[in-house]
Design a protein around this motif. Structure first.
Motif, mmCIF file in Angstrom:
data_model
loop_
_atom_site.group_PDB
_atom_site.id
_atom_site.type_symbol
_atom_site.label_atom_id
_atom_site.label_comp_id
_atom_site.label_asym_id
_atom_site.label_seq_id
_atom_site.Cartn_x
_atom_site.Cartn_y
_atom_site.Cartn_z
ATOM 1 N N GLU A 222 38.712 -35.960 28.143
ATOM 2 C CA GLU A 222 38.702 -34.902 29.220
ATOM 3 C C GLU A 222 37.368 -35.065 30.097
ATOM 4 N N LYS A 223 36.389 -35.466 29.477
ATOM 5 C CA LYS A 223 34.839 -35.307 30.219
ATOM 6 C C LYS A 223 34.706 -36.787 30.814
ATOM 7 N N VAL A 224 35.561 -37.763 30.666
ATOM 8 C CA VAL A 224 35.189 -39.069 31.086
ATOM 9 C C VAL A 224 34.895 -39.098 32.756
ATOM 10 N N ASP A 225 35.656 -38.454 33.419
ATOM 11 C CA ASP A 225 35.264 -38.599 35.041
ATOM 12 C C ASP A 225 34.281 -38.095 35.378
ATOM 13 N N GLU A 226 33.917 -36.653 34.763
ATOM 14 C CA GLU A 226 32.706 -35.807 35.068
ATOM 15 C C GLU A 226 31.375 -36.900 34.774
ATOM 16 N N SER A 228 31.336 -40.125 34.060
ATOM 17 C CA SER A 228 31.319 -41.344 35.114
ATOM 18 C C SER A 228 30.752 -41.004 36.361
ATOM 19 N N SER A 229 30.828 -39.782 36.649
ATOM 20 C CA SER A 229 30.336 -39.674 38.120
ATOM 21 C C SER A 229 28.639 -39.450 38.132
ATOM 22 N N SER A 236 30.784 -49.903 37.494
ATOM 23 C CA SER A 236 31.385 -48.574 36.902
ATOM 24 C C SER A 236 31.183 -48.657 35.564
ATOM 25 N N VAL A 239 34.360 -47.815 29.446
ATOM 26 C CA VAL A 239 34.843 -46.734 28.380
ATOM 27 C C VAL A 239 35.620 -47.321 27.503
ATOM 28 N N ILE A 250 30.945 -44.433 26.139
ATOM 29 C CA ILE A 250 30.886 -44.686 27.471
ATOM 30 C C ILE A 250 29.347 -45.495 27.627
ATOM 31 N N SER A 252 26.743 -47.559 29.942
ATOM 32 C CA SER A 252 26.374 -47.851 31.483
ATOM 33 C C SER A 252 24.783 -48.041 31.613
#
Ligand code: PRT
Ligand code: ZN
Length: 284
Positions: A222-226, A228-229, A236, A239, A250, A252
Motif C-alpha cells: 500500500e506504500k508503493v505509490d507514495e 514511487s513518487s 519509473s 517494483v 522497489i 531505482s
C-alpha cells in the motif's frame, strides 16, 4: 588513425585522469617515467605532461584533447573548447590571511601584498571589486609567503584546507571554484571526430554513474505509490513482489546530490531494508 589525449604526468589530476580512462574501458600500461602510452582497447595515444603545458599542446594540435584544471585555463586562456566537466580534481582558489589578522570584508585587502601563482585570476577578481592590492607572483610554496615576510596574504588552491591550517592561515574569500575538465582542439573533424564522440559517450556514462546511486528497498504494497513518487528513477521505479505477500521490493536510481534527503523521506514513507549500491556505467 588515433585520437591523442594529454594527461598530467604526476600530480593532483594524474590518478583521476587515468582512472577515468580505465572506467571507460581503456587500458594502457606505462612505466612510471614514460611520456607516452598506447591504449590497448581504443585507438588512443596518451601523452603524459605537466599540467601547465596541456592547454598549449591541445591548442597547437599536438594532442587532440586533454584533461586540465579549470583554474589553469582561467589563468591563461587558450583557443580550445571545454567539452565536459569531469567531477574530480575539485578545489577552490582562495585568499587566506594569517589566523590572527582581522578581516571584515574585501576592502581590508586594499594595500596588502598578496602572494599567488594565479596573478591573472586574482587581478581581475580584485579589480572587479575595486580593491587595489599588490600582487606578488610566485611559482610554488605560496603558503609560506606570510611567515617569511614576503606577503600579507596568499591566494592559492585549496582542497581539504589542511595546508592553509598547518601554515597558520585562514581562508577569507573564494576567488573561483575549479574541477578537472576535458578540453579539445576546436578543429577536430572526420574520423577523429567520430572517435571523440565515442570516447565522450563513454565519459558521460561514467560521470552520470558517479553522480547516481542504485537503491533497493522493501515496502508494504500500500506504500508503493507514495514511495514511487519519491523515487523518479530513469523511467519509473522497478517494483517486484517479495515472497512474503503484501510486500514488494522497489529498485531505482537516485542522485548522489540529494541522497540523504531522499533516504530520510523513504524511511518516513515506510521503506525498510534500504540498500544503496554504486553504479559502474549509466547509459542514457
Ligand atoms: O607538475 P605539474 O606542473 O603537472 O603539477 P602542479 O604541481 O602544477 O599541479 P598540481 O598537481 O598541484 O595540481 C594540478 C591541478 O589539480 C590544479 O591545477 C588544480 O586544478 C587541481 N587541484 C585540486 C589542486 C588541488 N586540488 C590542490 N589541493 N592543485 C593543487 N593543490 C595544492 C595547493 O596548491 C596547495 O599546495 O594542494 C595544496 C592544498 O591542498 P589542501 O588539501 O591541503 O587544501
Ligand atoms: Zn603545473
Amino acid at each position: 588513425m588515433k585520437l591523442k589525449i594529454a594527461l598530467q604526468r604526476s600530480g593532483k589530476l594524474a590518478e583521476g585522469s587515468k582512472e577515468l580512462l580505465r572506467k571507460c574501458g581503456i587500458g594502457f600500461s606505462h612505466g612510471g617515467d614514460k611520456l607516452r602510452a598506447e591504449a590497448s582497447d581504443f585507438p588512443l595515444e596518451i601523452f603524459f605532461l605537466r599540467d601547465d603545458d596541456i592547454p598549449d599542446y591541445v591548442a597547437d594540435g599536438v594532442a587532440d584533447i586533454g584533461i586540465v584544471g579549470e583554474n589553469v585555463l582561467a589563468e591563461d586562456p587558450k583557443p580550445i573548447e571545454v567539452l565536459e566537466r569531469l567531477g574530480f580534481g575539485r578545489c577552490r582558489l582562495s585568499i587566506a590571511l594569517p589566523k590572527a589578522a582581522e578581516y571584515a570584508g574585501l576592502s581590508d585587502l586594499s594595500g596588502m601584498r598578496i602572494a599567488t601563482s594565479y596573478p591573472g585570476i586574482l587581478r581581475s577578481f580584485l579589480s572587479n571589486r575595486d580593491v587595489l592590492a599588490d600582487i606578488h607572483e610566485i611559482s610554488g610554496s605560496v603558503e609560506i609567503a606570510p611567515s617569511i615576510g614576503l606577503a600579507d596574504a596568499v591566494c592559492d588552491l585549496v582542497s581539504s584546507g589542511s595546508t592553509l591550517f598547518s601554515n597558520g592561515l585562514r581562508e577569507v574569500e573564494t576567488v573561483m571554484s575549479s574541477e578537472a575538465v576535458l578540453i579539445a582542439q576546436p578543429a577536430i573533424d572526420g574520423e577523429k571526430a567520430v572517435l571523440l564522440d565515442k570516447l565522450l559517450f563513454r565519459i558521460r556514462s561514467v560521470i552520470a554513474a558517479s553522480q547516481n546511486k542504485y537503491i533497493l528497498l522493501n515496502a508494504p504494497l500500500e506504500k508503493v505509490d507514495e514511495i514511487s513518487s519519491i523515487l523518479p528513477g530513469m523511467k519509473s521505479p522497478t517494483v517486484v513482489p517479495l515472497a512474503e505477500s503484501g510486500w514488494v521490493s522497489i529498485h531505482s536510481v537516485i542522485s548522489e546530490h540529494d541522497f540523504w534527503e531522499v533516504v530520510d523521506s523513504l524511511k518516513r514513507a515506510g521503506a525498510e531494508g534500504i540498500l544503496v549500491l554504486s553504479i559502474d556505467q549509466m547509459i542514457r
